[in-house]
Design a protein around this motif. Sequence first.
Motif, PDB file in Angstrom:
ATOM      1  N   ALA A 404       0.830  -1.216   0.000  1.00 19.47           N
ATOM      2  CA  ALA A 404       0.000   0.000   0.000  1.00 19.47           C
ATOM      3  C   ALA A 404       0.859   1.260   0.000  1.00 19.47           C
ATOM      4  N   LEU A 405       1.982   1.227   0.716  1.00 22.97           N
ATOM      5  CA  LEU A 405       2.867   2.399   0.753  1.00 22.97           C
ATOM      6  C   LEU A 405       3.470   2.666  -0.626  1.00 22.97           C
ATOM      7  N   HIS A 406       3.727   1.592  -1.375  1.00 23.54           N
ATOM      8  CA  HIS A 406       4.268   1.758  -2.724  1.00 23.54           C
ATOM      9  C   HIS A 406       3.235   2.350  -3.670  1.00 23.54           C
ATOM     10  N   GLN A 407       1.958   2.155  -3.370  1.00 22.14           N
ATOM     11  CA  GLN A 407       0.900   2.709  -4.225  1.00 22.14           C
ATOM     12  C   GLN A 407       0.489   4.125  -3.808  1.00 22.14           C
ATOM     13  N   TYR A 408       0.927   4.538  -2.631  1.00 21.99           N
ATOM     14  CA  TYR A 408       0.494   5.823  -2.068  1.00 21.99           C
ATOM     15  C   TYR A 408       1.176   6.962  -2.816  1.00 21.99           C
ATOM     16  N   LYS A 409       0.391   7.905  -3.336  1.00 15.91           N
ATOM     17  CA  LYS A 409       0.997   8.995  -4.104  1.00 15.91           C
ATOM     18  C   LYS A 409       0.686  10.361  -3.499  1.00 15.91           C
ATOM     19  N   VAL A 410       1.754  11.037  -3.069  1.00 11.02           N
ATOM     20  CA  VAL A 410       1.620  12.431  -2.647  1.00 11.02           C
ATOM     21  C   VAL A 410       2.672  13.207  -3.418  1.00 11.02           C
ATOM     22  N   GLU A 411       2.259  14.075  -4.322  1.00 12.18           N
ATOM     23  CA  GLU A 411       3.220  14.834  -5.124  1.00 12.18           C
ATOM     24  C   GLU A 411       3.152  16.321  -4.799  1.00 12.18           C
ATOM     25  N   GLY A 412       4.303  16.995  -4.911  1.00 10.81           N
ATOM     26  CA  GLY A 412       4.361  18.440  -4.695  1.00 10.81           C
ATOM     27  C   GLY A 412       5.021  18.819  -3.376  1.00 10.81           C
ATOM     28  N   ILE A 413       4.868  17.979  -2.367  1.00 15.48           N
ATOM     29  CA  ILE A 413       5.529  18.252  -1.076  1.00 15.48           C
ATOM     30  C   ILE A 413       6.320  17.004  -0.669  1.00 15.48           C
ATOM     31  N   LYS A 414       7.206  17.186   0.297  1.00 16.23           N
ATOM     32  CA  LYS A 414       7.934  16.031   0.823  1.00 16.23           C
ATOM     33  C   LYS A 414       7.071  15.338   1.880  1.00 16.23           C
ATOM     34  N   THR A 415       7.145  14.031   1.939  1.00 15.26           N
ATOM     35  CA  THR A 415       6.443  13.296   2.995  1.00 15.26           C
ATOM     36  C   THR A 415       7.375  12.262   3.602  1.00 15.26           C
ATOM     37  N   ASN A 416       6.919  11.640   4.687  1.00 15.76           N
ATOM     38  CA  ASN A 416       7.721  10.608   5.344  1.00 15.76           C
ATOM     39  C   ASN A 416       7.518   9.227   4.711  1.00 15.76           C
ATOM     40  N   ILE A 417       6.845   9.151   3.570  1.00 17.88           N
ATOM     41  CA  ILE A 417       6.592   7.831   2.968  1.00 17.88           C
ATOM     42  C   ILE A 417       7.895   7.041   2.708  1.00 17.88           C
ATOM     43  N   PRO A 418       8.974   7.687   2.209  1.00 13.22           N
ATOM     44  CA  PRO A 418      10.226   6.925   2.048  1.00 13.22           C
ATOM     45  C   PRO A 418      10.706   6.311   3.372  1.00 13.22           C
ATOM     46  N   MET A 419      10.524   7.038   4.465  1.00 10.20           N
ATOM     47  CA  MET A 419      10.920   6.507   5.766  1.00 10.20           C
ATOM     48  C   MET A 419      10.035   5.316   6.150  1.00 10.20           C
ATOM     49  N   LEU A 420       8.734   5.442   5.942  1.00 11.57           N
ATOM     50  CA  LEU A 420       7.803   4.360   6.286  1.00 11.57           C
ATOM     51  C   LEU A 420       8.157   3.090   5.507  1.00 11.57           C
ATOM     52  N   LYS A 421       8.504   3.262   4.233  1.00  9.06           N
ATOM     53  CA  LYS A 421       8.876   2.106   3.408  1.00  9.06           C
ATOM     54  C   LYS A 421      10.099   1.403   3.972  1.00  9.06           C
ATOM     55  N   LYS A 422      11.075   2.203   4.419  1.00  8.30           N
ATOM     56  CA  LYS A 422      12.289   1.608   5.004  1.00  8.30           C
ATOM     57  C   LYS A 422      11.971   0.867   6.293  1.00  8.30           C
ATOM     58  N   ILE A 423      11.098   1.442   7.103  1.00  9.83           N
ATOM     59  CA  ILE A 423      10.763   0.803   8.388  1.00  9.83           C
ATOM     60  C   ILE A 423      10.100  -0.550   8.147  1.00  9.83           C
ATOM     61  N   VAL A 424       9.102  -0.569   7.265  1.00 13.48           N
ATOM     62  CA  VAL A 424       8.323  -1.809   7.112  1.00 13.48           C
ATOM     63  C   VAL A 424       9.102  -2.927   6.432  1.00 13.48           C
ATOM     64  N   THR A 425      10.205  -2.574   5.769  1.00 17.41           N
ATOM     65  CA  THR A 425      11.018  -3.626   5.150  1.00 17.41           C
ATOM     66  C   THR A 425      12.220  -3.999   6.018  1.00 17.41           C
ATOM     67  N   ASN A 426      12.334  -3.344   7.178  1.00 16.65           N
ATOM     68  CA  ASN A 426      13.432  -3.656   8.101  1.00 16.65           C
ATOM     69  C   ASN A 426      13.150  -4.985   8.827  1.00 16.65           C
ATOM     70  N   LYS A 427      14.165  -5.827   8.896  1.00 17.55           N
ATOM     71  CA  LYS A 427      14.016  -7.160   9.514  1.00 17.55           C
ATOM     72  C   LYS A 427      13.576  -7.084  10.978  1.00 17.55           C
ATOM     73  N   VAL A 428      14.177  -6.134  11.692  1.00 21.54           N
ATOM     74  CA  VAL A 428      13.863  -5.996  13.121  1.00 21.54           C
ATOM     75  C   VAL A 428      12.393  -5.621  13.303  1.00 21.54           C
ATOM     76  N   PHE A 429      11.920  -4.721  12.457  1.00 23.82           N
ATOM     77  CA  PHE A 429      10.497  -4.362  12.510  1.00 23.82           C
ATOM     78  C   PHE A 429       9.642  -5.569  12.144  1.00 23.82           C
ATOM     79  N   GLN A 430      10.053  -6.273  11.115  1.00 22.66           N
ATOM     80  CA  GLN A 430       9.267  -7.420  10.662  1.00 22.66           C
ATOM     81  C   GLN A 430       9.188  -8.506  11.736  1.00 22.66           C
ATOM     82  N   MET A 431      10.242  -8.595  12.546  1.00 24.26           N
ATOM     83  CA  MET A 431      10.234  -9.572  13.648  1.00 24.26           C
ATOM     84  C   MET A 431       9.402  -9.087  14.831  1.00 24.26           C
TER      85      MET A 431
END
Lengths: 447, 71
Positions: A404-431
């Motif tokens: 869902a984060l990969h499909q989420y589109k916010v254009e024109g401003i910066k958002t924390n979506i890149p950070m959220l993507k990194k968190i959810v793919t982190n092994k420690v978070f996944q565990m």
Amino acid sequence: MIEKILIANRGEIAARIIRTCRRLGVKTTAIYSEADKDAPFVQMADEQFLLGPPRVNESYMNIDKILSIAKESGADAIHPGYGFLSENAQFAAVCKQEGFIFIGPTSEVIHRMGDKIEARKIMKQAGVPIVPGTNETVSEKEAVEIADEIGYPVMLKAAAGGGGIGMQVVHSKEELQSAFENNSKRALTFFGNGSMFLEKNIEHARHVEIQLLADEHGNIIHLFERECSIQRRNQKVIEEAPCSFISEKTRRKMGKAAVQAAKTLGYTNAGTIEFLVDHEENFYFLEMNTRIQVEHPVTEEITEIDIVEAQIRIAKGEKLRIQQDDIKMQGHAIEARIYAEDPITFFPSPGLITKFQVPEGNHIRNETAVKSNYQVTPFYDPMIAKLIIKADTREEAVSLLTEALHQYKVEGIKTNIPMLKKIVTNKVFQMGSTTTSFIDEYYLSRD
Amino acid sequence: MMQEVKASMAGSVWKIAVNEGEKVEEGQDIVILESMKMEIPIPAETSGTIKELKVSEGDFVNEEEVIAVIE
């Protein structure tokens, strides 16, 4: 009777409250500042009233103006949402004096829980474990003495604090001395009270909170826990329910402690008790939020209880329709907060959203405050939306959230979506091994 | 040489940390802006003397707006 509710708030939570009101056949009044005239929540309500200029003191914190609109609109109740006046004891008192139902606990309870030291005392009295620390506010000199006793690191906190303001972990005497003055000053600016106190810093802690519902007839239930350890700048970023770390035994103990605390306090309406849980599953009272919380949807998703509806029914004087044993947890829910901010520095990023497109699906719930071609102003909180996923298991929920984060589109401003993507793919978070230092340890340190 | 100190984002001026005529070092905070409930320090990019402060505490500034001039 509640036939019309004035929503003393803005953004996604105003929209969220309006949705439940519509379903219940309750009319709604939106209030908005000049900065929010094009905000989606405004047109969703049955009627709209302009508060005034963007600044919060002239708009969403302006008690006199809000009450005069409430009278003009003929509303019988006021829902404060979260933030702004939601934990302002004076606002709750004035609403009642003027004949409006305040959808929340009594003014007295808000006042007692707003003072963090008073709250610690009450919890101790209720038999709820509290973090070792001072029972009174302290001077800088006393703080240094006590820190020597309980041992560094210690957490320095503002007695009137909230939202992470006036709060700092300190590791040495020198750091404590400089942090004391700074934080006391900031607390004085933000809350009008510079009193400070100390707590032992619980390391490798998780932030786990219990959702409560209490009616005006002495019935109190809890809706299990939310795990909210993923935080940046002491503010939550990802929340989930249930918490994958605690045992069933700890879950029961925490629920029982929270209900006991609410009983001691004479609590009514929806509220949340926040705990720190250490690696041995010891839990300590952190604070009580006497209002609905940003992350309430994850609880709604696993219990199928509409917390806003429960708030309204309780405020009307109805008895809770369910008992503790009726409430079952089903599946796993995760919420990601979408912030208008730089994903590395966390600096705000107001500006024009040129395109806003959210993912849709059976397992997805969106709570949004913005739309395409919409100007995000610098006057309020940077949170622009929440993405909530419900699945049978945590593993599945994390995987669906990633998609869902990969499909989420916010254009024109910066958002924390890149950070959220990194968190959810982190092994420690996944565990599920998340602690409140997760972002410092696994996100910021990598870059 | 003159250098303009500009706001890195829209917000209101929460605190002004220097006075006109004051000597400042590179990296020293000139003002602290408040935007979206966060405080953002705006530092000097060069050392020099504050020739002019163009804002007052409480003012609203837009992104790229000149806050101060350093000489």
